[in-house]
Design a protein around this motif. Structure first.
Motif, short mmCIF file in Angstrom:
data_model
loop_
_atom_site.label_atom_id
_atom_site.label_comp_id
_atom_site.label_asym_id
_atom_site.label_seq_id
_atom_site.Cartn_x
_atom_site.Cartn_y
_atom_site.Cartn_z
N LYS A 108 0.82 -1.22 0.00
CA LYS A 108 0.00 0.00 0.00
C LYS A 108 0.85 1.27 0.00
O LYS A 108 0.65 2.16 -0.82
CB LYS A 108 -0.92 0.00 1.22
CG LYS A 108 -1.90 -1.16 1.21
CD LYS A 108 -2.81 -1.05 2.39
CE LYS A 108 -3.16 -2.32 3.07
NZ LYS A 108 -3.55 -3.48 2.38
N ALA A 109 1.81 1.34 0.93
CA ALA A 109 2.59 2.58 1.04
C ALA A 109 3.42 2.82 -0.21
O ALA A 109 3.48 3.95 -0.72
CB ALA A 109 3.48 2.51 2.28
N ASP A 110 4.05 1.78 -0.75
CA ASP A 110 4.90 1.97 -1.92
C ASP A 110 4.10 2.31 -3.17
O ASP A 110 4.57 3.05 -4.04
CB ASP A 110 5.77 0.73 -2.16
CG ASP A 110 6.89 0.63 -1.14
OD1 ASP A 110 6.87 1.44 -0.18
OD2 ASP A 110 7.76 -0.23 -1.28
N SER A 163 -0.34 -5.43 -6.53
CA SER A 163 -1.49 -6.03 -5.84
C SER A 163 -1.58 -7.53 -6.13
O SER A 163 -1.88 -8.33 -5.24
CB SER A 163 -2.78 -5.32 -6.23
OG SER A 163 -2.98 -5.42 -7.60
N VAL A 164 -1.25 -7.93 -7.38
CA VAL A 164 -1.32 -9.36 -7.71
C VAL A 164 -0.20 -10.12 -7.01
O VAL A 164 -0.43 -11.19 -6.42
CB VAL A 164 -1.25 -9.56 -9.25
CG1 VAL A 164 -1.12 -11.03 -9.59
CG2 VAL A 164 -2.49 -8.99 -9.92
N ARG A 166 -11.69 -12.59 -8.93
CA ARG A 166 -10.23 -12.45 -8.96
C ARG A 166 -9.83 -10.98 -8.93
O ARG A 166 -8.85 -10.59 -8.28
CB ARG A 166 -9.65 -13.14 -10.19
CG ARG A 166 -9.55 -14.65 -10.04
CD ARG A 166 -8.57 -15.21 -11.05
NE ARG A 166 -9.06 -15.07 -12.41
CZ ARG A 166 -9.74 -16.01 -13.07
NH1 ARG A 166 -9.98 -17.15 -12.49
NH2 ARG A 166 -10.13 -15.81 -14.30
N LEU A 167 -10.61 -10.15 -9.63
CA LEU A 167 -10.33 -8.70 -9.64
C LEU A 167 -10.52 -8.12 -8.23
O LEU A 167 -9.69 -7.33 -7.77
CB LEU A 167 -11.27 -8.02 -10.63
CG LEU A 167 -10.93 -6.59 -11.03
CD1 LEU A 167 -9.55 -6.51 -11.64
CD2 LEU A 167 -11.96 -6.05 -12.01
N LEU A 168 -11.58 -8.56 -7.56
CA LEU A 168 -11.82 -8.10 -6.18
C LEU A 168 -10.65 -8.52 -5.28
O LEU A 168 -10.14 -7.71 -4.51
CB LEU A 168 -13.13 -8.69 -5.65
CG LEU A 168 -13.42 -8.45 -4.19
CD1 LEU A 168 -13.85 -7.01 -3.95
CD2 LEU A 168 -14.50 -9.38 -3.65
N ALA A 169 -10.22 -9.78 -5.43
CA ALA A 169 -9.13 -10.29 -4.58
C ALA A 169 -7.84 -9.50 -4.81
O ALA A 169 -7.09 -9.25 -3.87
CB ALA A 169 -8.91 -11.76 -4.86
N SER A 170 -7.60 -9.09 -6.06
CA SER A 170 -6.38 -8.33 -6.34
C SER A 170 -6.48 -6.91 -5.79
O SER A 170 -5.52 -6.39 -5.23
CB SER A 170 -6.13 -8.26 -7.84
OG SER A 170 -5.95 -9.53 -8.35
N CYS A 225 -5.64 -7.67 3.08
CA CYS A 225 -4.79 -8.31 2.09
C CYS A 225 -5.42 -9.66 1.74
O CYS A 225 -5.64 -10.48 2.64
CB CYS A 225 -3.39 -8.48 2.66
SG CYS A 225 -2.29 -9.48 1.68
N ALA A 226 -5.75 -9.86 0.47
CA ALA A 226 -6.41 -11.11 0.07
C ALA A 226 -5.40 -12.24 -0.03
O ALA A 226 -4.26 -12.02 -0.45
CB ALA A 226 -7.09 -10.91 -1.27
N VAL A 227 -5.79 -13.42 0.39
CA VAL A 227 -4.89 -14.57 0.32
C VAL A 227 -5.41 -15.59 -0.68
O VAL A 227 -4.68 -16.06 -1.54
CB VAL A 227 -4.74 -15.22 1.72
CG1 VAL A 227 -3.88 -16.46 1.63
CG2 VAL A 227 -4.13 -14.22 2.68
N ASN A 228 -6.69 -15.91 -0.58
CA ASN A 228 -7.20 -16.99 -1.42
C ASN A 228 -8.72 -16.86 -1.58
O ASN A 228 -9.38 -16.27 -0.73
CB ASN A 228 -6.88 -18.32 -0.75
CG ASN A 228 -6.64 -19.41 -1.77
OD1 ASN A 228 -6.88 -19.21 -2.96
ND2 ASN A 228 -6.20 -20.57 -1.31
N ILE A 229 -9.22 -17.46 -2.65
CA ILE A 229 -10.68 -17.57 -2.82
C ILE A 229 -11.05 -19.03 -2.63
O ILE A 229 -10.54 -19.89 -3.36
CB ILE A 229 -11.13 -17.08 -4.21
CG1 ILE A 229 -10.75 -15.62 -4.40
CG2 ILE A 229 -12.63 -17.27 -4.39
CD1 ILE A 229 -10.96 -15.11 -5.81
N GLU A 230 -11.88 -19.30 -1.63
CA GLU A 230 -12.30 -20.68 -1.39
C GLU A 230 -13.69 -20.84 -1.99
O GLU A 230 -14.63 -20.14 -1.60
CB GLU A 230 -12.32 -20.95 0.12
CG GLU A 230 -10.90 -20.97 0.69
CD GLU A 230 -10.86 -20.79 2.20
OE1 GLU A 230 -11.93 -20.63 2.81
OE2 GLU A 230 -9.75 -20.80 2.74
N THR A 231 -13.79 -21.77 -2.95
CA THR A 231 -15.08 -21.94 -3.62
C THR A 231 -16.06 -22.69 -2.72
O THR A 231 -15.68 -23.58 -1.96
CB THR A 231 -14.92 -22.71 -4.95
OG1 THR A 231 -14.12 -23.85 -4.69
CG2 THR A 231 -14.27 -21.86 -6.00
#
Lengths: 103, 170
Positions: free
Chosen positions: A49-51, A86-87, B109-113, B122-128
């Motif tokens: 976030k900060a960077d 972010s990815v 996936r867009l939401l998670a990113s 901070c998103a880690v995983n999507i569990e179906t």
């Protein structure tokens, strides 16, 4: 923003310096967060976030010195860094969680 | 119907290759096209195989989405900077599940990113499952992080054509 003598106006210079300082502040805060936060996941928050905002602010500050084409290029670079940041944050967090669950 | 679908896919992948070409031209100064062409073909094949494409958007919702995202980006960075620089950082890291209401996997996936740039999440995983659940790492479990994620989800619903708005069929 740049006058006929190739110099920035005072207002542009002040705004540019301000944005560069804000960018520097967020980079420093992100780095301190990396050192102070207790675990890998919290450190990911700091660096992502900060960077991201720090780079955006520095790009905005540099835009006062460039031409339109160069500014668009800077904006594109920032957007790519934002997307990849972010990815990769999500992928790193997933990897760290998998490793944590194994142990 | 099949022709219409084929045309739609062709337009989507043409737009995608246009975006790739623009990025390449901007970043390389218009050099190295002989390298770009096979690379672009490989990327398009991968996108087709993985069912990835540019999602159709409602252009009326774009300004609102950009404003919302910019605001959240600033708040997120300020939140983390404040926690990092405070004499005694207020941190209560936790794992939290969040039930996703977005229907399409690409939107999820867009939401998670994007959620990783919001304040404290901070998103880690999507569990179906029923519903699909987004596993989040939150910096402060006591903070109101849920409303930010819900607001982002609502903005994505308004932005993406594939998502039904208020019970509409996409």
């Amino acid at each position: 923003m740049i006058d006929s003598t190739g110099q920035l106006s005072t207002l542009s210079m002040v705004l540019s310096s301000l944005l560069l300082m804000v960018g520097l502040f967020f980079f420093i805060a992100g780095s301190i967060g990396m050192l102070r936060f207790p675990d890998s996941f919290s450190r990911l928050h700091a660096v992502t976030k900060a960077d991201s905002l720090g780079l955006g602010s520095i790009v905005a500050g540099l835009m006062f010195y460039g031409e339109l084409w160069q500014n668009l290029l800077l904006l594109l670079i920032w957007l790519l860094v934002l997307a990849s940041g972010s990815v990769s944050c999500q992928l790193l967090a997933r990897f760290a969680k998998t490793q944590q669950d194994k142990t | 119907m099949i022709l219409q679908q084929g045309g739609s896919i062709f337009i989507r992948y043409s737009a995608l290759s246009g975006v790739f070409a623009l990025c390449w031209a901007a970043l390389t100064g218009g050099r190295g096209w002989w390298f770009f062409l096979p690379l672009c073909l490989l990327l398009l094949l991968w996108c087709y195989w993985a069912k990835l494409s540019l999602p159709p958007v409602r252009f009326k919702a774009v300004p609102g989405f950009l404003l919302f995202f910019s605001r959240q980006l600033i708040l997120g960075a300020w939140d983390v900077a404040w926690r990092a620089l405070a004499p005694s950082p207020r941190l209560a890291p936790q794992w939290q599940p969040y039930a996703i209401s977005l229907a399409q996997p690409a939107s999820q996936r867009l939401l998670a990113s994007m959620v990783s740039l919001l304040p404290g999440t901070c998103a880690v995983n999507i569990e179906t499952g029923q519903p699909d659940v987004l596993l989040l790492h939150v910096l402060d479990g006591d903070a109101n992080w849920r409303s930010g994620v819900a607001a982002l989800e609502q903005q994505l619903t308004l932005l993406l054509c594939d998502e039904p708005v208020h019970g509409q069929v996409p």
